[in-house]
Design an enzyme around this catalytic site. Sequence first.
Site, PDB file in Angstrom:
ATOM      1  N   CYS A   2       0.495  -0.964  -0.301  1.00 37.26           N
ATOM      2  CA  CYS A   2       0.152  -0.316  -0.125  1.00 37.26           C
ATOM      3  C   CYS A   2       0.462   1.355   0.120  1.00 37.26           C
ATOM      4  O   CYS A   2       1.779   0.959   0.060  1.00 37.26           O
ATOM      5  CB  CYS A   2      -1.215  -0.440   1.338  1.00 37.26           C
ATOM      6  SG  CYS A   2      -1.675  -1.417   1.122  1.00 37.26           S
ATOM      7  N   ARG A  27       2.283   1.994  -5.794  1.00 38.00           N
ATOM      8  CA  ARG A  27       2.695   1.160  -4.667  1.00 38.00           C
ATOM      9  C   ARG A  27       1.453  -0.168  -4.649  1.00 38.00           C
ATOM     10  O   ARG A  27       1.535  -1.398  -3.870  1.00 38.00           O
ATOM     11  CB  ARG A  27       3.006   1.481  -3.503  1.00 38.00           C
ATOM     12  CG  ARG A  27       3.599   2.806  -3.754  1.00 38.00           C
ATOM     13  CD  ARG A  27       3.896   3.812  -2.165  1.00 38.00           C
ATOM     14  NE  ARG A  27       4.505   2.448  -1.305  1.00 38.00           N
ATOM     15  CZ  ARG A  27       6.005   1.942  -0.705  1.00 38.00           C
ATOM     16  NH1 ARG A  27       6.798   2.266  -1.833  1.00 38.00           N
ATOM     17  NH2 ARG A  27       6.000   1.406   0.434  1.00 38.00           N
ATOM     18  N   TRP A  73      -2.870  -2.444  -1.565  1.00 38.79           N
ATOM     19  CA  TRP A  73      -2.852  -3.575  -2.014  1.00 38.79           C
ATOM     20  C   TRP A  73      -3.191  -5.053  -1.315  1.00 38.79           C
ATOM     21  O   TRP A  73      -2.708  -4.826  -0.524  1.00 38.79           O
ATOM     22  CB  TRP A  73      -0.811  -3.434  -2.448  1.00 38.79           C
ATOM     23  CG  TRP A  73      -1.048  -5.119  -3.376  1.00 38.79           C
ATOM     24  CD1 TRP A  73      -0.955  -4.754  -4.508  1.00 38.79           C
ATOM     25  CD2 TRP A  73      -0.624  -6.449  -3.009  1.00 38.79           C
ATOM     26  NE1 TRP A  73      -0.821  -6.245  -5.274  1.00 38.79           N
ATOM     27  CE2 TRP A  73      -0.228  -7.040  -3.944  1.00 38.79           C
ATOM     28  CE3 TRP A  73      -0.739  -6.751  -1.823  1.00 38.79           C
ATOM     29  CZ2 TRP A  73       0.381  -8.586  -4.222  1.00 38.79           C
ATOM     30  CZ3 TRP A  73      -0.257  -8.399  -2.296  1.00 38.79           C
ATOM     31  CH2 TRP A  73       0.231  -9.090  -3.276  1.00 38.79           C
ATOM     32  N   ASN A  99       0.459   0.008   6.024  1.00 46.03           N
ATOM     33  CA  ASN A  99       1.141  -0.736   4.937  1.00 46.03           C
ATOM     34  C   ASN A  99       1.362  -1.702   5.815  1.00 46.03           C
ATOM     35  O   ASN A  99       2.327  -1.842   6.554  1.00 46.03           O
ATOM     36  CB  ASN A  99       1.621   0.893   4.159  1.00 46.03           C
ATOM     37  CG  ASN A  99       2.988  -0.785   3.164  1.00 46.03           C
ATOM     38  OD1 ASN A  99       2.467  -1.365   2.496  1.00 46.03           O
ATOM     39  ND2 ASN A  99       3.605   0.019   3.266  1.00 46.03           N
ATOM     40  N   GLY A 100       1.403  -2.766   5.461  1.00 45.94           N
ATOM     41  CA  GLY A 100       1.707  -4.056   6.319  1.00 45.94           C
ATOM     42  C   GLY A 100       0.340  -5.337   6.408  1.00 45.94           C
ATOM     43  O   GLY A 100      -0.405  -5.069   6.344  1.00 45.94           O
ATOM     44  N   GLU A 481      14.092 -12.529 -18.418  1.00 49.50           N
ATOM     45  CA  GLU A 481      13.917 -11.421 -18.230  1.00 49.50           C
ATOM     46  C   GLU A 481      13.185 -10.595 -19.677  1.00 49.50           C
ATOM     47  O   GLU A 481      11.499 -10.052 -18.483  1.00 49.50           O
ATOM     48  CB  GLU A 481      15.099  -9.554 -18.489  1.00 49.50           C
ATOM     49  CG  GLU A 481      14.772  -8.824 -18.258  1.00 49.50           C
ATOM     50  CD  GLU A 481      13.505  -7.601 -16.837  1.00 49.50           C
ATOM     51  OE1 GLU A 481      13.868  -7.123 -17.041  1.00 49.50           O
ATOM     52  OE2 GLU A 481      13.685  -9.147 -16.277  1.00 49.50           O
ATOM     53  N   LYS A 485       9.033  -9.389 -18.632  1.00 49.31           N
ATOM     54  CA  LYS A 485       8.387  -8.400 -18.651  1.00 49.31           C
ATOM     55  C   LYS A 485       6.690  -8.704 -19.457  1.00 49.31           C
ATOM     56  O   LYS A 485       5.324  -7.592 -19.338  1.00 49.31           O
ATOM     57  CB  LYS A 485       8.754  -7.594 -19.692  1.00 49.31           C
ATOM     58  CG  LYS A 485      10.170  -7.331 -18.444  1.00 49.31           C
ATOM     59  CD  LYS A 485      10.163  -5.803 -18.307  1.00 49.31           C
ATOM     60  CE  LYS A 485      10.363  -7.036 -16.631  1.00 49.31           C
ATOM     61  NZ  LYS A 485      10.630  -6.518 -15.710  1.00 49.31           N
ATOM     62  N   GLU A 488       3.835  -9.446 -17.017  1.00 50.46           N
ATOM     63  CA  GLU A 488       3.669  -9.110 -16.124  1.00 50.46           C
ATOM     64  C   GLU A 488       2.942  -7.963 -17.176  1.00 50.46           C
ATOM     65  O   GLU A 488       1.432  -7.346 -16.321  1.00 50.46           O
ATOM     66  CB  GLU A 488       5.043  -7.944 -15.012  1.00 50.46           C
ATOM     67  CG  GLU A 488       5.893  -8.854 -14.669  1.00 50.46           C
ATOM     68  CD  GLU A 488       6.643  -7.669 -14.044  1.00 50.46           C
ATOM     69  OE1 GLU A 488       6.452  -7.210 -13.013  1.00 50.46           O
ATOM     70  OE2 GLU A 488       8.055  -8.028 -14.911  1.00 50.46           O
ATOM     71  N   HIS A 504      14.378 -31.292 -23.522  1.00 53.99           N
ATOM     72  CA  HIS A 504      13.940 -32.370 -22.383  1.00 53.99           C
ATOM     73  C   HIS A 504      12.065 -32.026 -21.639  1.00 53.99           C
ATOM     74  O   HIS A 504      12.478 -32.444 -20.784  1.00 53.99           O
ATOM     75  CB  HIS A 504      14.852 -32.075 -20.913  1.00 53.99           C
ATOM     76  CG  HIS A 504      16.543 -32.223 -21.757  1.00 53.99           C
ATOM     77  ND1 HIS A 504      16.998 -33.645 -21.849  1.00 53.99           N
ATOM     78  CD2 HIS A 504      17.773 -31.096 -21.787  1.00 53.99           C
ATOM     79  CE1 HIS A 504      18.379 -32.996 -22.323  1.00 53.99           C
ATOM     80  NE2 HIS A 504      18.807 -32.050 -22.925  1.00 53.99           N
ATOM     81  N   LYS A 601       4.602  -1.792  -7.321  1.00 56.36           N
ATOM     82  CA  LYS A 601       5.932  -1.257  -7.741  1.00 56.36           C
ATOM     83  C   LYS A 601       6.895  -2.110  -6.692  1.00 56.36           C
ATOM     84  O   LYS A 601       7.609  -2.486  -6.475  1.00 56.36           O
ATOM     85  CB  LYS A 601       6.183  -0.557  -7.436  1.00 56.36           C
ATOM     86  CG  LYS A 601       7.464   0.842  -7.955  1.00 56.36           C
ATOM     87  CD  LYS A 601       8.263  -0.217  -9.346  1.00 56.36           C
ATOM     88  CE  LYS A 601       9.396   0.085 -10.003  1.00 56.36           C
ATOM     89  NZ  LYS A 601       9.573  -0.454 -11.020  1.00 56.36           N
TER      90      LYS A 601
END
Length: 606
Positions: A2, A27, A73, A99-100, A481, A485, A488, A504, A601
């Site tokens: 948050c 956030r 969040w 936040n937590g 990477e 991306k 996401e 394999h 983020k």
Amino acid sequence: MCGIVGYIGKRQAAPILMAGLHRLEYRGYDSAGIAVGNKGTLKVAKCKGRVRELDELKPQRFKGVMGIAHTRWATNGEPSDRNAHPHCDSAGRFAVVHNGIIENAAALKAQLAARGVTFSSDTDTEVFAHLIAMMDDGSPLENVVSAALRLVVGTYGLAVIDAARPDVLVVARNGSPIVLGIGDKEMLFGSDSAAFVRHATSMVHLDDGEIAVVRADGYETRKLDGTSTVKTPSELVWKDEAYEKGTFDHYMRKEIGDQPDAVRRTLGGRLEARFQTTHLGGIELAARDLLDVRRIKILGCGAAYIAGATASHLIEQLARIPTQAEPASEFRYRNPVIEMDTLYIAVSQSGETFDTLAAVQEVKRRGGRVIGIVNVVGSTIARECGQGIYLHAGPEIAVVSTKTFTCSVVALALLAIHLGRLRDLSNANGARLIKGLEALPDHIAAILKREDEIARLAECFRKAEHAFYVGRAAGYAIAMEGALKLKEVSYLHAEAYPASELKHGPLALVTPETPTVIVLPRDDLYRKNVSTIEEIKARGGPVIAITHPGEAHVAFDRSFEVPLLEPELDPLLLNIPLQLLAYHVALQRGCDIDQPRNLAKSVTVE
Ligand code: AGP
């Protein structure tokens, strides 16, 4: 995770808080709310959805010179109007933003319910609002909050206001970041300085176990037991305009475009031509200590971990030190063997990622040496490491990291050259790599100019539901990477594999509808990669090659060539088209590029 923000001063708080919320939305963005105190009452507005949806409730009209706000969040309680913050006590006198995670919320809730308290949400945070009300004995708010916090188990960055105590707000930190913003006859706070950069001239970071008593004319900090603490304000590093999107439609595209300048800032003052090495002023370890390093372990999460995996090849090639990258949470929970001749490197753009922070604390607890590669100046991981390399990449607002990935690998390349030149890396090779780093920004800029070509490559994904990204050695890390991306921002299922691993098992998933992106540098593994392409082609799989100019020894379906630089630095350039590819696939699919679903983020909870 948050974002919380607060204001107390002479001006109307609501417009300042709403602007702060918009700045913190990266956030967490599943619900938002605000509370403003005025003449002994609290005005509260909150709702599920983005801050722009909260704007529609017109909270800007709330009168009052003190208030708090929150963008969420979700952890405890699904995103909804009633689970949105702030949470208040039954009388609506106290408001809390948090936040937590309060781990013992259920136990506290049961005790409060036994005393007749009823709850209007599913959140842990609401429990704390009722606890404050229950424990209020008329003493200063900071004493009430400290007493309540002594009953809490968990992580928090939280703030409390009381309609009956309009001249003070109390904030507290344990595990989640809180920064105070010092203004002119006004005070602010935020989960990070983005919330108040427009109004403050300096800032103060709270440490774990600290609370701050904030009034319009200043602040005081103390521990939960009441012991005072002393803080030294620091300058705000990034100015207001650095947080703006400018003419770009998305922060992700702006930040991809920032890379040439961001890389120049990461290199700034760190290339030392005289000895063909690098100068890393932020690392206090003496050359003698660095020579004793026998192993390197790079720790990080998500793209930060992948930046470490990419650079591990560089460090091994240039400094001949065995180097490995590992996801921070995996590292800390496997009871790792901490060795004194191992150098631990924590990579984190935000400097607040909980798992990486905890891994750093674990290494330090066991006596290990750790340095940080961090973008946000003064962040918790940077302060916990006490030494390292700041990226100076500027604020990164888009949830997906782009420029800080590149700058993290560049920072690790600077370290690799430094360690190498303390060992067997020759003067000539040092010079070659420094020249390569100096040329990097222009090469990136040249690739960005050919964005249209990459936008056309994105067409290959129009009907796809799955995609593979493959490569070898550092090329595999770049494939990881690229896949991250794409996942996401476009929600397309993309998997990265070492090219050699396809046969394999994963090759079973290759179909004409599943494009494969191959990271194909013209290096000594080129031929091996060509055979991988042939394996895929033989099963009808379309192949997109990100490669270097030269004769193609196999037929790809599509390709994009990046300029050759230095073999050790080529992965940095091969990654740029993958950033733009993810961006254009997401654009094509109409995705919310800067705030992808379910993500945030800076991940400040475990
Ligand atoms: C990358 O695009 C993601 N945002 C995520 O994987 C990120 O890299 C990870 O959460 C680590 O963040 P940090 O660099 O701030 O520690």
